[in-house]
Scaffold this motif. Structure first.
Motif, PDB file in Angstrom:
ATOM      1  N   GLY A   1     -63.943  42.371  11.861  1.00 12.27           N
ATOM      2  CA  GLY A   1     -64.026  41.525  13.261  1.00 12.27           C
ATOM      3  C   GLY A   1     -65.898  41.206  13.856  1.00 12.27           C
ATOM      4  N   ARG A   2     -66.470  42.007  13.452  1.00 10.99           N
ATOM      5  CA  ARG A   2     -67.824  41.988  13.330  1.00 10.99           C
ATOM      6  C   ARG A   2     -68.453  40.533  13.069  1.00 10.99           C
ATOM      7  N   ARG A   3     -67.811  40.144  12.119  1.00  8.78           N
ATOM      8  CA  ARG A   3     -68.413  38.662  11.424  1.00  8.78           C
ATOM      9  C   ARG A   3     -67.557  37.483  12.528  1.00  8.78           C
ATOM     10  N   TRP A   4     -66.275  37.360  12.609  1.00  7.87           N
ATOM     11  CA  TRP A   4     -65.774  35.680  12.772  1.00  7.87           C
ATOM     12  C   TRP A   4     -64.866  36.518  14.280  1.00  7.87           C
ATOM     13  N   HIS A   5     -64.180  35.554  14.991  1.00  7.99           N
ATOM     14  CA  HIS A   5     -63.986  35.044  15.647  1.00  7.99           C
ATOM     15  C   HIS A   5     -62.490  34.294  15.671  1.00  7.99           C
ATOM     16  N   LEU A   6     -61.500  35.025  15.541  1.00  8.72           N
ATOM     17  CA  LEU A   6     -60.189  34.045  14.866  1.00  8.72           C
ATOM     18  C   LEU A   6     -59.625  33.663  16.045  1.00  8.72           C
ATOM     19  N   ARG A   7     -59.067  32.288  15.543  1.00 10.25           N
ATOM     20  CA  ARG A   7     -58.055  31.639  16.295  1.00 10.25           C
ATOM     21  C   ARG A   7     -57.128  31.532  15.709  1.00 10.25           C
ATOM     22  N   LEU A   8     -55.802  31.151  16.767  1.00 14.04           N
ATOM     23  CA  LEU A   8     -54.463  31.398  14.974  1.00 14.04           C
ATOM     24  C   LEU A   8     -54.536  30.067  15.567  1.00 14.04           C
TER      25      LEU A   8
ATOM     26  N   GLN B   1     -41.253  37.533   7.997  1.00 11.75           N
ATOM     27  CA  GLN B   1     -40.533  37.236   6.290  1.00 11.75           C
ATOM     28  C   GLN B   1     -39.958  38.460   5.362  1.00 11.75           C
ATOM     29  N   THR B   2     -38.628  38.570   5.500  1.00  5.82           N
ATOM     30  CA  THR B   2     -37.554  39.504   5.641  1.00  5.82           C
ATOM     31  C   THR B   2     -38.060  39.830   3.405  1.00  5.82           C
ATOM     32  N   GLU B   3     -38.411  40.600   3.335  1.00  3.86           N
ATOM     33  CA  GLU B   3     -38.729  40.697   1.902  1.00  3.86           C
ATOM     34  C   GLU B   3     -38.410  42.282   1.397  1.00  3.86           C
ATOM     35  N   MET B   4     -38.819  42.365   0.234  1.00  5.05           N
ATOM     36  CA  MET B   4     -39.281  43.984  -0.286  1.00  5.05           C
ATOM     37  C   MET B   4     -39.409  44.922   0.917  1.00  5.05           C
ATOM     38  N   THR B   5     -40.729  44.155   1.553  1.00  7.39           N
ATOM     39  CA  THR B   5     -41.427  44.949   2.658  1.00  7.39           C
ATOM     40  C   THR B   5     -41.464  43.988   3.647  1.00  7.39           C
ATOM     41  N   LEU B   6     -42.265  44.310   5.030  1.00  6.55           N
ATOM     42  CA  LEU B   6     -42.000  42.816   5.924  1.00  6.55           C
ATOM     43  C   LEU B   6     -42.895  42.683   6.377  1.00  6.55           C
ATOM     44  N   GLY B   7     -43.532  41.320   5.549  1.00  3.33           N
ATOM     45  CA  GLY B   7     -44.925  40.356   6.407  1.00  3.33           C
ATOM     46  C   GLY B   7     -44.238  39.669   6.711  1.00  3.33           C
ATOM     47  N   PRO B   8     -45.361  38.714   7.098  1.00  6.35           N
ATOM     48  CA  PRO B   8     -45.697  37.543   8.071  1.00  6.35           C
ATOM     49  C   PRO B   8     -45.525  36.122   7.290  1.00  6.35           C
ATOM     50  N   ALA B   9     -44.228  34.842   7.966  1.00  4.15           N
ATOM     51  CA  ALA B   9     -44.405  33.862   6.928  1.00  4.15           C
ATOM     52  C   ALA B   9     -45.863  33.524   6.895  1.00  4.15           C
ATOM     53  N   SER B  10     -46.568  32.964   7.643  1.00  4.07           N
ATOM     54  CA  SER B  10     -47.427  32.943   7.374  1.00  4.07           C
ATOM     55  C   SER B  10     -48.356  33.249   8.747  1.00  4.07           C
ATOM     56  N   VAL B  11     -50.099  33.602   8.781  1.00  5.87           N
ATOM     57  CA  VAL B  11     -51.586  33.178   9.523  1.00  5.87           C
ATOM     58  C   VAL B  11     -52.192  32.463   8.887  1.00  5.87           C
ATOM     59  N   ARG B  12     -52.639  31.906   9.749  1.00  5.37           N
ATOM     60  CA  ARG B  12     -52.880  30.517   9.420  1.00  5.37           C
ATOM     61  C   ARG B  12     -54.727  30.155  10.600  1.00  5.37           C
TER      62      ARG B  12
END
Length: 455
Positions: A419-426, A436-447
């Motif tokens: 956050g100190r260096r970058w502004h993020l645009r999804l 994405q439901t696997e052994m742990t719960l993660g996002p399918a995609s974050v670009r």
């Protein structure tokens, strides 16, 4: 809605739609989160079936707290999820139960003392700086991959004093991350198979999964062997090697050490990476949140790194992490087994009865959380009376995650550095964020697309 049987304070019911032999395996594979979140409509204790195996899901936070904390001696770890996860984890801290778990936790706990976490912060900061400093303006970044790479490097350096710069060490990093990714992708399918024997059939998917297990085991053995030659170390592996049970004086056996290393690799890499990926995706999706997030960084850190003393002062980042973990807890399903004939309220259950708690479903319960699907880091200001027992992203009771403080520290440093260096645009293809439901719960995609912030 199926009518539940009311008897006392808690009601019991059964979920509809179970098939012969298969039970609710189809629902648990196709839409497990939606299925689990719908169960409170059928009662407070709702029976589902993992193939032919009945599993009683607890659909109230006070009931879950009763089982996990107040009555923890009556309910040990167990159930089909846990039993099948032992094919990877062995009998380490994440899967052991009863006196054996207490012994392992007693021996492992000193490695997660605040003084050791404080000593790990420099590595966390160095790796976060290297990652964020290597990004370029207007670059589109795969946040899921970047966060997995980051937490792999931090875990190997903090836990095993392993350099991530040399070619040999880099190969170990890549192999560990690759085999772990393939394990988490295949493990949930193994866990939700209606019959355990289906996971042993010589199918292409099963062979791929078993090969990932073999490679992960070999990587862990190589890490341990490489590190045994170093006599004086204060990393986690060194602390585990020198740990002695205060009651018996015994040390960890080689097999136990292997299982602990697998546990800490899996937990240290995957769960924290997913939490960071979710948090960054959500921050980039909500402009007002990103503005407040960056304002706190600018105001409280003023260009400096996160210090041990400043972590607690970053209250908005802490709130972002809390709300991220509420919506997307890495440990989205916990299972327990009755150790003896027992009761929950007026309801009797025989020894061996299996139970489940879904932090994902409980933390989105509309009876507790206003607008439960909304990402709102200031939720606790708006709803100050939310019960603490309704928030269990790291589990609860004697089996609560031992590395929660490590994970929060690493996540805070990573978020503040980015956050100190970058502004993020999804990027459009990642909006909306999808689990994405696997052994742990993660996002399918974050670009995200990177926009440099003014110096």
């Amino acid at each position: 809605m199926q009518t539940s049987v009311k008897d006392g304070a808690w009601t019991v019911g059964a979920a509809p739609g179970a098939l012969p032999v298969l039970g609710h395996s189809r629902q648990l594979r196709q839409d497990p989160l939606g299925f689990l979140s719908s169960l409170y409509e059928y009662g407070d204790i709702v029976a589902i079936r993992m193939g032919p195996t009945p599993l009683n899901v607890l659909c109230r936070h006070d009931l879950a707290h009763h089982l996990l904390v107040e009555r923890s001696k009556d309910f040990g770890r167990g159930g089909p999820f846990l039993e099948r996860s032992r094919t990877i984890m062995g009998n380490g801290l994440a899967t052991s139960t009863g006196p054996e778990h207490m012994r392992q936790r007693r021996m492992s706990q000193p490695a997660f003392h605040s003084q050791h976490i404080k000593s790990y912060m420099q590595v966390m900061q160095e790796e976060a700086d290297a990652m964020a400093g290597g990004w370029r303006p207007s670059q589109e970044v795969d946040i899921v991959k970047e966060m997995h790479d980051l937490t792999t490097r931090v875990t190997l350096r903090c836990f095993f004093t392993m350099s991530t710069s040399g070619s040999e060490s880099a190969g170990t990093v890549n192999q560990a991350a690759d085999s772990l990714d393939r394990l988490t992708a295949g493990m949930y399918k193994q866990m939700t198979a209606p019959l355990a024997i289906l996971g042993k059939l010589p199918t292409a998917a099963n062979r791929k999964y078993q090969e990932a297990v073999r490679q992960f085991d070999e990587t862990v053995d190589r890490i341990i062997a490489d590190q045994r030659s170093t006599t004086t170390r204060d990393d986690l592996l060194g602390l585990l090697m020198s740990a002695r049970d205060e009651e018996t004086g015994a040390t960890f056996s080689d097999e136990e050490l292997h299982d602990q290393v697998i546990t800490f690799l899996a937990a240290g890499i995957d769960t924290t990476a997913n939490t960071l990926a979710w948090a960054l995706g959500l921050i980039s999706q909500y402009p007002d949140v990103q503005q407040k997030f960056q304002a706190e960084i600018d105001s409280l850190l003023a260009g400096e790194d996160v210090s041990y003393d400043s972590i607690r002062s970053l209250t908005y980042i802490n709130a972002i992490l809390d709300e991220t973990l509420r919506l997307y807890p890495p440990l989205w399903m916990l299972t327990r087994r009755a150790l003896r004939d027992t009761t929950l309220g007026p309801h009797r259950f025989p020894e061996g009865t299996q139970f489940a708690v879904s932090p994902y479903a409980l933390q989105r319960d509309p009876r507790v959380f206003e607008e439960p699907e909304l990402f709102d880091p200031e939720r606790r200001k708006r709803q100050p009376d939310i019960p603490r027992s309704s928030f269990i992203p790291f589990g609860a009771g004697v089996h609560k995650c031992i590395g929660d403080a490590f994970a929060i520290t690493e996540s805070t440093i990573a978020l503040a550095t980015i956050g100190r260096r970058w502004h993020l645009r999804l990027a459009p293809e990642s909006n909306p964020l999808k689990p994405q439901t696997e052994m742990t719960l993660g996002p399918a995609s974050v670009r995200v697309t990177l926009v440099p912030r003014a110096a």
